[in-house]
Design a protein around this motif. Structure first.
Motif, mmCIF file in Angstrom:
data_model
loop_
_atom_site.group_PDB
_atom_site.id
_atom_site.type_symbol
_atom_site.label_atom_id
_atom_site.label_comp_id
_atom_site.label_asym_id
_atom_site.label_seq_id
_atom_site.Cartn_x
_atom_site.Cartn_y
_atom_site.Cartn_z
ATOM 1 N N GLN A 1 10.990 -27.926 1.932
ATOM 2 C CA GLN A 1 9.727 -28.564 2.289
ATOM 3 C C GLN A 1 9.133 -28.041 3.593
ATOM 4 N N ASN A 2 9.953 -27.435 4.447
ATOM 5 C CA ASN A 2 9.482 -26.926 5.734
ATOM 6 C C ASN A 2 9.175 -25.435 5.699
ATOM 7 N N SER B 1 6.839 -28.997 -2.266
ATOM 8 C CA SER B 1 7.042 -30.372 -1.839
ATOM 9 C C SER B 1 7.450 -31.216 -3.046
ATOM 10 N N LYS C 1 -1.049 -28.772 6.456
ATOM 11 C CA LYS C 1 -0.491 -29.813 7.325
ATOM 12 C C LYS C 1 -1.328 -31.084 7.264
ATOM 13 N N GLY D 1 -0.366 -33.165 4.388
ATOM 14 C CA GLY D 1 0.960 -33.791 4.353
ATOM 15 C C GLY D 1 2.137 -32.844 4.347
ATOM 16 N N TYR D 2 1.887 -31.525 4.333
ATOM 17 C CA TYR D 2 2.988 -30.563 4.374
ATOM 18 C C TYR D 2 3.456 -30.383 5.822
ATOM 19 N N ASN D 3 4.754 -30.222 6.021
ATOM 20 C CA ASN D 3 5.324 -30.040 7.353
ATOM 21 C C ASN D 3 5.979 -28.664 7.412
ATOM 22 N N ASN E 1 7.162 -25.113 9.232
ATOM 23 C CA ASN E 1 7.533 -24.510 10.518
ATOM 24 C C ASN E 1 8.158 -23.138 10.403
ATOM 25 N N CYS F 1 4.904 -20.090 14.161
ATOM 26 C CA CYS F 1 6.012 -20.369 13.252
ATOM 27 C C CYS F 1 7.105 -19.311 13.372
#
Length: 562
Positions: A286-287, A303, A446, A449-451, A453, A477
């Motif tokens: 998910q990251n 996700s 983002k 709702g996406y996180n 990095n 990133c």
């Protein structure tokens, strides 16, 4: 020397200009790789065509050479995976080519991904406001097969009637390998308005006037036989295909459900452990965002939750890892933009001769000039060279997150300087513009709702160290380069490996197993900090404002646009 008991996998990738093949072991290491060029027909502005016969022949040549170079016994190949560009293939009832070209030449039966002839049809589809547009960022792109099909139906009706089978290019390859016209859920969902669990939207296609395809149960689109990524197709590799590919003895080898080339890049990268021994689990996905950067660029985020993001394609369910949703952003040109910027500059010929004299690629030569000029000026960081030159990269329209195919590229800070110094500034500003475009996509995700990095890179631009570092710096990133730079081919091999074990585990576990096992980290690039970070934030703000200005200018001049 090859262990005859070792299971090997074959990955085949069809890109814009070449077909490539690789023999890959179970640890994701490429034993041999080969490529063969493809023909492209460019009859009119925005028209780009290919030949499915030429593509298959190129695949056969590449596979034969890769197997010969590897020295392996073809019987060791237990699974085969295909990926390809999202191009539309037209075939008759005998699977022969049907022309999609204004020339009428049946050789040209593929409308390429970068073809924009269907802009009018894409606009019409977008104007419907239909619910299927939720998963296409609110608009249909002329690069999607859905728009190209409507163009064929409207503009070449005789060709449409002759085309008894319309396929996405990845599915054409599995058809040739297995003799089954099975469709892959990956490309159907991304480019054809098909939805996992629901199928085709009959009212959408009926509203466009295409009642025939609805009444026929979408048989012309491959019907309802749909497989997931890596799911085995038919009885595997046919005897005829094995002969053509030079894989005698590999008849029956499993052939997995194919994917679009960008998704193969995701399969080959995002399962890798960024730090050895971290015990990577599915939650870490998910990251992460896979960035596949070559002629064009795709940005793929996963996700477990469904999240609609304006201007970003998706969310698509189950098209990669089952039970995960995919959001896909993209830039229509990346490598092609840099090529255009440097080759049209007055100093290009001089720079190219100097690069050849030093046995360097033009990009390595320009990167070295940037380092030298920065040192001469005693700059605290290289990007300061571009302080007064700002570019937006959308020379072929914006795919994400603006979803505006009509927008154009822009350059601010032009002067009369024709020197190599000006060339490197324009080139570097172009690199940064692509990276800021990726940051704009990340910002949109983002907000949805996406996180994110960590970026996992694949594609030709991973060879350009300036681009890789710039992407990390501009996006803030951590950026990871795979050990095998040809990660798209590794991802194709993951499909073959998954097909070879399908049924032994549940479908999510078997695909994830091979993604982790075959994905390998090569280099980790950390983003800049301090003053350099502040510089990129300010330059990014200018980047965003240039879009606002261009839209204002377009509104002012709109009454004169025909």
């Amino acid at each position: 020397m090859h262990n005859p008991k070792e299971s090997l996998f074959l990955g085949v990738d069809v890109g814009t200009s070449s077909a490539r093949a690789a023999v890959v072991d179970g640890e994701g290491r490429i034993k041999a790789i080969a490529s063969h060029p493809l023909e492209i027909n460019h009859p009119l502005t925005d028209y780009y065509e290919q030949s499915s016969d030429n593509i298959w022949e190129a695949c056969c040549m590449a596979v034969q050479q890769a197997v010969d170079v590897s020295g392996v016994d073809a019987r060791s190949i237990k699974g085969i995976g295909f990926d390809a560009t999202c191009s539309l293939v037209a075939l008759d009832d005998q699977y022969g080519p049907v022309s999609v070209s204004p020339s009428g030449n049946p050789k040209w039966n593929v409308i390429m991904w970068m073809d924009h002839r269907a802009q009018e049809e894409a606009d019409e589809m977008s104007a419907t406001g239909h619910s299927v547009l939720k998963r296409t960022g609110g608009k249909i792109s002329p690069e999607m097969s859905a728009a190209k099909i409507l163009w064929l139906y409207r503009k070449l009706p005789e060709a449409y009637q002759s085309a008894q089978l319309l396929l996405e290019l990845p599915d054409f390859l599995t058809l040739k390998a297995t003799s089954y016209s099975t469709r892959g859920l990956n490309s159907l969902s991304c480019k054809w308005t098909y939805e996992s669990g629901k199928g085709w939207s009959t009212d959408f296609w009926t509203a466009l006037g295409m009642r025939d395809v609805v009444q026929d149960g979408f048989k012309r689109f491959g019907g309802q036989q749909v497989v997931k990524a890596g799911e085995p197709i038919g009885r595997g590799l046919t005897e005829q295909a094995a002969k053509e590919l030079g894989l005698g003895g590999a008849e029956g080898a499993k052939v997995g459900g194919a994917v679009i080339d960008a998704y193969a890049g995701a399969l080959g990268t995002i399962g890798a452990e960024s730090s050895p021994g971290t015990g990577l689990s599915l939650e870490h996905v998910q990251n992460r965002m896979a960035v596949i950067c070559g002629t064009s660029s795709c940005h793929i985020a996963l996700s477990p939750h469904q999240a609609f993001v304006s201007g970003v394609w998706g969310p698509y369910a189950d098209i990669l890892l089952p039970d995960f949703h995919i959001a896909e952003g993209g830039q229509s040109i990346t490598g092609a933009l840099l090529h255009h910027l440097i080759t049209t500059h007055p100093a290009y010929t001089t720079a190219q001769k100097a690069a050849q004299a030093g046995s360097l690629s033009i990009y390595s030569y320009l990167n070295a000039l940037i380092a030298r000029e920065s040192e001469r000026l005693r700059l605290p960081f290289w990007a300061l060279l571009t302080q007064n030159i700002h570019i937006t990269p959308d020379f072929h329209g914006n795919r994400s997150p603006l979803a505006d195919p009509h927008i154009k590229g822009a350059m601010l800070g032009c002067d009369l300087d024709t020197s190599e110094t000006n060339l490197i500034k324009c080139y570097y500003a172009g690199v940064l513009s692509l990276c800021y475009g990726t940051r704009m996509i990340i910002d949109a995700l983002k907000k949805g709702g996406y996180n994110l990095n960590t970026l996992f890179l694949s594609g030709g631009l991973t060879q350009n160290e300036l681009f890789v570092q710039s992407l990390a710096d501009c996006c803030g990133c951590r950026t990871i380069i795979p050990e095998e730079r040809d990660a798209v081919l590794v991802g194709a091999a993951v499909i073959g490996a998954t097909a070879s074990e399908w049924g032994k585990h549940n479908e999510r576990e078997v695909l994830w197993k091979w993604m982790k096992k075959m994905g390998r980290v090569g280099k980790v690039v950390e983003p800049c900090v301090g003053e350099e970070r502040i510089f990129h934030d300010k330059k990014y703000n200018v980047f965003v404002r240039l879009y606002q200005v261009q839209r204002e200018v377009r509104d002012v001049m709109s009454e004169f646009i025909q």
